[in-house]
Enzyme design. Structure first.
Site, short mmCIF file in Angstrom:
data_model
loop_
_atom_site.label_atom_id
_atom_site.label_comp_id
_atom_site.label_asym_id
_atom_site.label_seq_id
_atom_site.Cartn_x
_atom_site.Cartn_y
_atom_site.Cartn_z
N LYS A 192 -9.37 8.83 6.32
CA LYS A 192 -9.95 7.62 5.71
C LYS A 192 -11.28 7.37 6.40
O LYS A 192 -11.47 7.78 7.54
CB LYS A 192 -9.02 6.42 5.95
CG LYS A 192 -9.24 5.27 5.02
CD LYS A 192 -8.43 5.43 3.74
CE LYS A 192 -8.81 4.40 2.70
NZ LYS A 192 -7.90 4.45 1.55
N ASP A 215 -12.69 3.64 -2.26
CA ASP A 215 -11.70 2.62 -1.86
C ASP A 215 -12.42 1.29 -2.14
O ASP A 215 -13.39 1.27 -2.92
CB ASP A 215 -11.31 2.79 -0.38
CG ASP A 215 -10.06 1.97 -0.01
OD1 ASP A 215 -8.95 2.40 -0.34
OD2 ASP A 215 -10.20 0.89 0.60
O1 2IT Z 1 -5.83 4.49 -0.75
C1 2IT Z 1 -6.00 5.51 -1.44
O2 2IT Z 1 -5.08 6.27 -1.74
C2 2IT Z 1 -7.36 5.79 -1.94
N1 2IT Z 1 -8.26 5.01 -1.64
C3 2IT Z 1 -7.65 7.01 -2.74
C4 2IT Z 1 -7.87 8.21 -1.90
C5 2IT Z 1 -8.35 9.44 -2.63
O3 2IT Z 1 -8.67 10.40 -1.91
O4 2IT Z 1 -8.39 9.48 -3.85
#
Ligand code: 2IT
Length: 449
Positions: free
Chosen positions: A128, A168
């Site tokens: 993340k 996100d």
């Molecule tokens: O919280 C999540 O699963 C996302 N923000 C998406 C992450 C992604 O790599 O599509």
């Protein structure tokens, strides 16, 4: 050592190590609370110190992001990427651009992502990232300059086989476009190093809808498992971003009635429920004009806007928190229970506080944690990566079929894992156990790295 004592000692160790990281501790506690029977049956996980290893990110990159606003003033933000775990595949997870972003928040989100990605059963590690940069009230060119500066550092650390960011909060197709453009410029390489791209240059159809649609499919599965259906069920939703709006759309298509939703200014109560026309209005209002829900209250007669109020007091059968962490608290859970709510299905990451979860469970409501119910978003990101590798585009219908299949298998894997370890019907335990075991076994296979 017995598994309960070990789990308690481990939680103390995590808390002492980073005493200020409260939301991270909350996420770790929630996962570990489900794992005692697993540790009991598989002492190898304790011997291999899997909890200590899994809680420690493989790498965290922190960097300066200088940028200039439209008046020429200079600003400095802090950029992060938490590369949490690569046992199952390259790091994968979104970027959050919001003033509340710090290392604590990104460690919590990264930790959750590891288990969520494992639940999809796709070859995805967890990560993340983001910045304490707020995209709201910035011009397009300010956002572009920020994103380019952000990538000037981050491009060293990401890549198609290494780490694939997505969006996100505060990071949508616009931001992904600017980041991808700068990444391509610096690396001279057009590869799918990001997901959430626009569909005319590598993005997957249905990626924007995927998280919300997946949440609705998961809710449908939970009800069907009880011999019930979504037909005529009243639903309330909190956020009105991608997740909230597309959850409303799919729930409505599946026969449910969405009677409440909210944004930063307040909430809407619409006893008639949203329909196709109202959804089209909402999409234009939220996605195109970034306007307030006040306008919805003015436009549709039966609906009214309630300034400054959350949605949770609106009577409903099902509640869908889709905004941010810890948005649904003990008082809200009590209100839901008093109003006869039958289930809470998490569209956002860790939206229910631990106290709220206790109340939800005590009142025998169905409860599915975000890492299971909202995994459709990252699952379609995984499908975007597959399409990029194959250099093909799948139709909406093809992607939707995969999404449905993945949500069905997450649902059944959660139930099976929960039953196997003596907690039948407990989706939280099942999600934590299934997500954990797949990663833990891969870590053992790959040795102490
Ligand atoms: O919280 C999540 O699963 C996302 N923000 C998406 C992450 C992604 O790599 O599509």
């Amino acid at each position: 050592m017995d598994s309960k004592t070990y789990a308690a000692e481990f939680l103390e160790y995590v808390t002492k190590k980073d005493p200020a990281q409260k939301v991270f501790h909350q996420a770790v506690k929630e996962v570990v609370s489900s794992l005692t029977p697993v540790l009991q049956q598989h002492p190898l996980y304790i011997k291999e110190r899997i909890l200590e290893r899994i809680a420690e990110p493989e790498r965290i990159i922190i960097f300066r992001v200088p940028w200039q606003d439209d008046k020429g003033e200079i600003h400095v933000n802090r950029g992060f990427r938490v590369q949490y775990n690569s046992a199952l595949g390259p790091y994968k997870g979104g970027m959050r651009f919001h003033s509340t972003v710090n290392q604590d928040v990104l460690k919590f989100l990264g930790f959750e992502q590891v288990f969520k990605n494992s639940l999809t059963t796709l070859p995805l590690g967890g990560g993340k990232g983001g910045s304490d940069f707020d995209t709201r009230e910035k011009s397009d060119s300010e956002v572009m300059r920020f994103c380019h500066s952000f990538i000037n550092e981050l491009y060293h650390h990401i890549g198609y086989h290494t780490d694939i960011p997505a969006g996100d909060l505060g990071c949508g197709a616009r931001e992904i476009g600017y980041m991808f453009g700068q990444y391509k410029k610096l690396t001279n390489d057009f590869t799918g190093a990001f997901t959430g791209k626009k569909p005319n240059w590598g993005g997957s159809l249905l990626r924007p809808e995927a998280t919300g649609y997946g949440v609705a499919y998961f809710a449908q599965n939970m009800l069907q498992n009880k011999g019930d259906s979504l037909e005529k069920k009243t639903c309330i939703i909190s956020g009105t971003g991608n997740v909230g709006i597309y959850a409303m759309e799919k729930l409505t298509q599946l026969g449910a009635k969405v009677v409440g939703f909210m944004d930063y200014d307040g909430s809407v109560y619409d006893p008639d429920g949203v329909n196709e026309e109202k959804l089209a209005f909402l999409k234009d209002l939220v996605f195109m004009r970034r306007g307030s829900l006040k306008e919805y209250g003015q436009k549709f007669k039966a609906a009214h806007f309630r300034p400054g109020k959350k949605t949770w007091d609106i009577p409903c059968d099902l509640a869908f928190p889709t905004a941010c962490e810890n948005e649904l608290q003990a008082e809200d859970a009590k209100t839901l229970a008093l109003n006869g709510c039958k289930g809470v299905c998490e569209g956002s990451n860790m939206p229910c506080t631990p106290e709220a979860i206790d109340i939800i469970k005590e009142n025998k409501m169905l409860y599915s944690p975000g890492k299971a119910a909202n995994a459709g978003g990252v699952a379609v990101s995984g499908l975007e990566m597959t399409q990029n590798s194959m250099r093909v585009y799948w139709t909406r219908e093809e992607v939707d079929q995969y999404l449905r299949r993945i949500m069905n298998s997450i649902h059944s894997n959660c139930l099976e894992a929960a039953a196997q370890y003596g907690m039948p019907g407990d989706y939280m335990a099942g999600a934590n156990i299934f997500g954990f075991k797949k990663v833990a076994d891969a870590m053992i296979d790959q040795g102490l790295v």
